[in-house]
Design an enzyme around this catalytic site. Structure first.
Site, PDB file in Angstrom:
ATOM      1  N   MET A 186       0.811  -1.213   0.000  1.00 17.35           N
ATOM      2  CA  MET A 186       0.000   0.000   0.000  1.00 17.35           C
ATOM      3  C   MET A 186       0.849   1.271   0.000  1.00 17.35           C
ATOM      4  SD  MET A 186      -2.795   1.312   2.819  1.00 17.35           S
ATOM      5  CE  MET A 186      -1.574   2.125   3.852  1.00 17.35           C
ATOM      6  N   TYR A 187       2.025   1.223   0.607  1.00 16.72           N
ATOM      7  CA  TYR A 187       2.833   2.428   0.776  1.00 16.72           C
ATOM      8  C   TYR A 187       3.285   2.942  -0.586  1.00 16.72           C
ATOM      9  CZ  TYR A 187       3.243   0.879   5.692  1.00 16.72           C
ATOM     10  OH  TYR A 187       2.993   0.468   6.976  1.00 16.72           O
ATOM     11  N   GLY A 188       2.718   4.064  -0.982  1.00 17.93           N
ATOM     12  CA  GLY A 188       3.072   4.663  -2.261  1.00 17.93           C
ATOM     13  C   GLY A 188       2.762   3.776  -3.443  1.00 17.93           C
TER      14      GLY A 188
END
Length: 284
Positions: free
Chosen positions: A57-59
């Protein structure tokens, strides 16, 4: 202040990881910060913060790609953690998401793979996929994130007790002590370490007058005090802390050397009392 040697935490399967590691939320989002963030991650590894926590999900994968650069040539030093989005956590989707994360990370294995939070897919399907990934060697073990006690109960029922998570990663810090009432005791029963995130409560603890005052008395920074307070629970807790610069990661690593004396504990306890009853798990 020199950083002390990182403590280690043992998982139920017997593997170990450093108590203080590197978080990567929001790292990789801005190309202009990439060089500084890459240098910070590499410095963290040099300082012994070799647990690296990331997520698809991160970036939208940008964090994993940044981590790939940071760990290139030194993968064996790192205890690598990533997470699957709940929307992808079907049996087939979990396996596909893991392989996509591995490709972005430039590695053939994760040390730990977490369900980022509980979603709509049956837990049985997610766990089946996790166990399949363990069997194929794509992951060393699996865990969960943002699971409260009732979620862990459901998970135990879903697996029939045949399989259990290696950790539960949750929001836990001086200002968010709810897990101490029932979640932490529950994890301790099974020998499962809690993995904490956001030790400075998204920066809010840094400006708290009591935290600032106690930190000044101890000759440390508010961030170092907040990190050291969480690490006092070792060997029960791991902590992933984000740092976007070399200076910041050095400050975080030096928290390992912080000794919180009795007077400081009393002051902090007064300002941030322990929960006296159940507190719903907070997510930020």
């Amino acid at each position: 202040m020199a950083a002390h040697e990182n403590q280690t935490v043992t998982f139920p399967d017997g593997r170990t990881a450093p108590a203080l590691g590197l978080g990567t939320w929001e790292l990789g989002d801005d190309p202009r910060r990439r060089d500084a963030e890459l240098a910070a991650l590499r410095e963290g590894l040099d300082l012994g913060m070799t647990l690296v926590d990331t997520a698809e999900m991160y970036g939208r994968g940008a964090s994993e790609r940044l981590v790939a650069q940071a760990i290139a040539g030194r993968r064996d030093e790192v205890f690598l953690v990533s997470k699957v989005l709940p929307s992808n956590a079907s049996r087939r989707g979990t396996i596909e998401a893991c392989h996509a994360s591995l490709a972005r990370l430039g590695t053939d294995r994760l040390d730990l793979y977490l369900l980022h939070w509980r979603g709509g897919h049956p837990l049985e399907d997610t766990v089946e996929a996790m166990e399949a990934l363990v069997a194929e060697g794509a992951i060393g073990g699996w865990g969960v994130s943002n699971f409260d006690v009732d979620d862990l109960d459901d998970l135990a029922r879903a697996t029939g007790g045949s399989s259990s998570p290696q950790t539960d990663q949750v929001l836990y810090n001086l200002a968010r002590r709810g897990p101490e009432h029932d979640l932490l005791p529950r994890l301790r029963e099974s020998g499962t370490p809690l993995m904490a995130y956001s030790p400075v409560d998204h920066g809010e603890l840094l400006d708290h007058p009591v935290v600032a005052s106690v930190a000044a008395d101890l000759g440390v920074t508010p961030a170092q005090l907040a990190i050291a307070w969480v690490l006092r629970l070792a060997p029960d807790v791991l902590l992933a802390v984000k740092a976007g610069s070399v200076e910041h990661v050095r400050e975080d690593a030096a928290a390992l050397a912080v000794d919180i004396d009795d007077q400081a504990f009393v002051q902090l306890e007064r300002a941030f009392p322990a929960p006296t009853g159940p507190v719903p798990l907070e997510v930020r």
